[in-house]
Design an enzyme around this catalytic site. Structure first.
Site, PDB file in Angstrom:
ATOM      1  N   LEU A 211       6.914  -2.303   8.124  1.00  0.00           N
ATOM      2  CA  LEU A 211       6.116  -1.082   8.215  1.00  0.00           C
ATOM      3  C   LEU A 211       5.494  -0.897   6.839  1.00  0.00           C
ATOM      4  CD1 LEU A 211       8.356   1.519  10.115  1.00  0.00           C
ATOM      5  CD2 LEU A 211       6.328   0.336  10.978  1.00  0.00           C
ATOM      6  N   ASP A 212       4.201  -0.586   6.778  1.00  0.00           N
ATOM      7  CA  ASP A 212       3.590  -0.447   5.465  1.00  0.00           C
ATOM      8  C   ASP A 212       4.108   0.799   4.749  1.00  0.00           C
ATOM      9  OD1 ASP A 212       1.701   1.868   5.737  1.00  0.00           O
ATOM     10  OD2 ASP A 212       0.772   0.598   7.247  1.00  0.00           O
ATOM     11  N   LYS A 213       3.820   0.894   3.481  1.00  0.00           N
ATOM     12  CA  LYS A 213       4.409   1.920   2.624  1.00  0.00           C
ATOM     13  C   LYS A 213       4.134   3.334   3.128  1.00  0.00           C
ATOM     14  CE  LYS A 213       2.696   2.588  -1.559  1.00  0.00           C
ATOM     15  NZ  LYS A 213       2.401   4.036  -1.687  1.00  0.00           N
TER      16      LYS A 213
END
Length: 253
Positions: free
Chosen positions: A105-107
């Site tokens: 999951l991206d930041k």
């Protein structure tokens, strides 16, 4: 007793990753029963393995762990980060075995992140041919438009030429600018890029389900829990056609 490559034993013990163990062996820092080892050497779980003179406790049997983490925004999905950013691994207090994220999951995305030390389990969820559905709830910058559903169902081609598989999207009941999207693949920043391609912008993004497994309302942001056998089975079941619709009936974000 079965002999296993030493780097795998160190990884199973949660001491370090297999790649890091190989580096330690190559540097001459690992010994087996008092003798230096080289890459490819094997040992049993009963042998004494030391790293820099310190004994490493090797479990008699690999304990498989399956965890669900409610990832907060602001954390990167890596086991370590050269930029010293906060990593999801920092949230795993009390987990003895070394586990790894299943996908990313991206930041700036929150929500369900699975972690495990079971490579076969991870591969089964990530294998492109399986098309395990992943569901995301998002807050949009502008109102949802019915045309989005048809455009996504046809499979978008993004600005850089990336082809996206057909996806499904529905608005959340009685909540302005909120929608749920179902993807069957996982490309870089895919949800945000797809919504940009249809003329909107994602302001908040949260993964709320994988397969038929929903992120429990009881799980607090930043907390993790062990997956039960029932939950694990939900991940491998054929997707319920009504599942996307059901997610649009719940306004919790």
């Amino acid at each position: 007793m079965e002999k296993i490559r030493i780097q795998k034993l160190l990884s199973d013990a949660g001491y370090c990753s297999r790649r890091k163990a190989e580096a330690l062996i190559a540097a001459g820092k690992v010994k087996l029963n008092g003798h230096p080892v080289k890459l490819g050497d094997q040992a049993t779980r009963a042998d004494l393995i030391t790293v820099n003179g310190e004994a490493v406790r090797i479990p008699r049997k690999k304990v498989k762990r399956y965890l669900m983490l409610y990832k907060p925004r602001g954390y990167v999905t890596t086991t370590s980060d050269e930029l010293d950013r906060r990593c999801v691994m920092d949230l795993l207090d009390g987990v003895e075995e070394r586990v790894y994220p299943v996908g990313r999951l991206d930041k700036d995305t929150s929500g369900m992140l699975l972690l495990t030390n079971d490579g076969a389990f991870s591969h089964a969820l990530l294998a492109p041919k399986r098309h395990v559905p992943k569901y995301y709830r998002m807050q949009l910058a502008r109102p949802y438009e019915e045309s989005y559903a048809q455009q996504l169902a046809e499979g978008l081609v993004l600005a850089d030429g990336t082809h996206c598989l057909p996806a499904e999207i529905l608005p959340v009941l009685n909540i302005d600018r909120m929608a749920v999207i179902c993807l069957h693949e996982g490309k870089y920043h895919q949800v945000r890029r797809m919504l940009a391609a249809v003329g909107n912008h994602v302001e908040q993004l949260q993964r709320v389900a994988i397969g038929n497994l929903f992120l429990p309302i009881s799980l607090q942001i930043g907390a993790c829990q062990k997956l039960t056998s029932t939950q694990i089975s939900l991940l491998s079941q054929q997707p319920d056609p009504k599942f996307l619709w059901e997610l649009t009936q719940n306004s919790n974000f």
